[in-house]
Scaffold this active site. Structure first.
Site, PDB file in Angstrom:
ATOM      1  N   CYS A 114       0.855  -1.264  -0.141  1.00 50.65           N
ATOM      2  CA  CYS A 114       0.085   0.071  -0.076  1.00 50.65           C
ATOM      3  C   CYS A 114       0.758   1.365   0.031  1.00 50.65           C
ATOM      4  O   CYS A 114       0.290   2.412  -0.313  1.00 50.65           O
ATOM      5  CB  CYS A 114      -0.842   0.099   1.125  1.00 50.65           C
ATOM      6  SG  CYS A 114      -2.144  -1.516   1.296  1.00 50.65           S
ATOM      7  N   HIS A 249      -3.371   7.339   2.636  1.00 48.62           N
ATOM      8  CA  HIS A 249      -3.553   5.957   2.030  1.00 48.62           C
ATOM      9  C   HIS A 249      -5.103   5.564   2.861  1.00 48.62           C
ATOM     10  O   HIS A 249      -5.279   5.917   3.970  1.00 48.62           O
ATOM     11  CB  HIS A 249      -2.710   5.071   2.586  1.00 48.62           C
ATOM     12  CG  HIS A 249      -3.177   3.503   2.358  1.00 48.62           C
ATOM     13  ND1 HIS A 249      -3.591   3.081   1.174  1.00 48.62           N
ATOM     14  CD2 HIS A 249      -3.108   2.320   3.055  1.00 48.62           C
ATOM     15  CE1 HIS A 249      -3.819   1.871   1.048  1.00 48.62           C
ATOM     16  NE2 HIS A 249      -3.591   1.291   2.263  1.00 48.62           N
ATOM     17  N   ASN A 279     -10.029   0.164  -0.058  1.00 45.36           N
ATOM     18  CA  ASN A 279      -8.612   0.217  -0.091  1.00 45.36           C
ATOM     19  C   ASN A 279      -8.266  -0.306  -1.503  1.00 45.36           C
ATOM     20  O   ASN A 279      -8.172  -1.419  -1.419  1.00 45.36           O
ATOM     21  CB  ASN A 279      -7.837  -0.603   1.192  1.00 45.36           C
ATOM     22  CG  ASN A 279      -6.482  -0.542   1.292  1.00 45.36           C
ATOM     23  OD1 ASN A 279      -5.774  -0.021   0.345  1.00 45.36           O
ATOM     24  ND2 ASN A 279      -6.032  -1.071   2.276  1.00 45.36           N
TER      25      ASN A 279
END
Ligand code: ACO
Length: 322
Positions: A114, A249, A279
């Site tokens: 990520c 994020h 996500n």
């Protein structure tokens, strides 16, 4: 004269197919209210059978090029951040180069889960500052839906698909002010996705899906992102109040709120896209950044802090003057 990396264009792509919390709760034991309260997510986008990390990257990249009014031939470096590449090789960067029909540039992928887009921004900034590159295309692109175990309620609620792109160019005007990236391989077991095709005695019984000890990841993420904020401000001799926008994020609204609190920022200054996207791993920061640039929230001259945390663990930030 200082040479900066300046953002000259942004783009993003989200597949049209939506999967809601209600739809997920038809197949696993969960509910819309549980998911929304614990994560802030209501729905996510799922790529179609003909879509891939490279195909989504192309759309995001072309939008960034259009926004910058820039010909693809002026790109000298492509960096793609992805954990879900179309092929083991060639890199998704090379596949994107092929799709953009350009030849005279270098293209490669980086894998930092990520945190991938932040790592890519950091690499690009070193290339531009050193004079090794003038125009760099960065794309974060992920088909998380294909590495999610849709019968595991603790992970399948979180992830979505999409791509975000940013085009950087060398400039004498302030752009990226600093980047800070970190890794700690000690935490492999808390969050990983095996590659069963390359089986060893250690992983031969594993399937290629995301495994996560969410609660433990959550605690390390909150703690670590607080530290990266301090590190970034200190490196730039800045105060919390100097930051106009936080682009985090998009893992979990509670992690995002904890970082905003640490910065004493109102949630009005935080770009949140996860409610309808989930996500999207390495794509999420660039998708969120693009959204806030295009809807006019982020204005030229404003100071923006991008940050991310992911498997590895990896984590990092990029502070820039837009
Ligand atoms: N629906 C209902 N109940 C659930 C669900 C669900 N979807 N998922 C888990 N539960 C249950 C658990 O089984 C557990 O039940 P128990 O108490 O009977 O054992 C209970 O809910 C609590 O589980 P926790 O895991 O402690 O729940 P938590 O509040 O931590 O929320 C979540 C889970 C949302 C996954 C959270 O931990 C999180 O967001 N973690 C961080 C994820 C992240 O940031 N990942 C990093 C990036 S990803 C990357 O790099 C690829």
């Amino acid at each position: 004269m200082t040479r900066y990396s300046k953002v000259i264009g942004t783009g993003a792509y989200l597949p049209p197919n939506i999967r809601t919390n209600e739809q997920i709760s038809e197949t696993v034991d969960t509910s819309d209210s549980w998911i929304y309260e614990r994560t802030g997510i209501k729905s996510r986008r799922i790529a179609g059978p003909n879509e891939s990390a490279a195909s989504m990257a192309e759309i995001a990249a072309r939008l960034a090029l259009d926004a910058a009014n820039c010909d693809a031939n002026s790109i000298d470096l492509i960096i793609v951040a992805t954990g879900t590449p179309d092929r083991v090789y060639p890199s998704t960067g090379c596949l994107l180069q092929q799709r953009l029909e350009i030849k005279n540039c270098v293209a490669f992928d980086i894998q930092a889960a990520c945190s991938g887009s932040i790592f890519a921004l950091s690499i690009a900034d070193q290339y531009i500052k050193s004079g090794a590159a003038k125009t760099v295309l960065i794309v974060g692109t992920e088909i998380c839906s294909r590495i999610v175990d849709w019968s595991d309620r603790s992970t399948c609620i979180l992830f979505g698909d999409g791509a975000g792109a940013v085009l950087l160019s060398a400039s004498n005007e302030a752009g990226i002010l600093s980047t800070h990236i970190h890794s700690d391989g000690e935490y492999e077991d808390l969050l990983y996705c095996p590659n069963p095709q390359v089986a060893t005695d250690l992983n031969k019984h594993e399937t290629g899906v995301i495994n996560m000890r969410g609660n433990e990841v959550f605690k390390v993420a909150v703690n670590t992102l607080g530290k990266i904020v301090d590190e970034t401000l200190e490196a730039n001799n800045m105060d919390k109040s100097d930051i106009d926008w936080l682009v985090p994020h998009q893992a979990n609204i509670r992690i995002i709120m904890a970082t905003a609190k640490k910065l004493k920022m109102s949630m009005d200054q935080v770009v949140v896209t996860l409610e309808n996207q989930g996500n999207t791993s390495s794509a999420s920061v660039l998708i969120a950044f693009n959204e806030a640039v295009r809807d006019g929230r982020i204005q030229r001259g404003q100071v923006v802090l991008l940050e991310a945390f992911g498997a590895g663990f990896t984590w990092g930030s990029a502070l820039l003057k837009y």
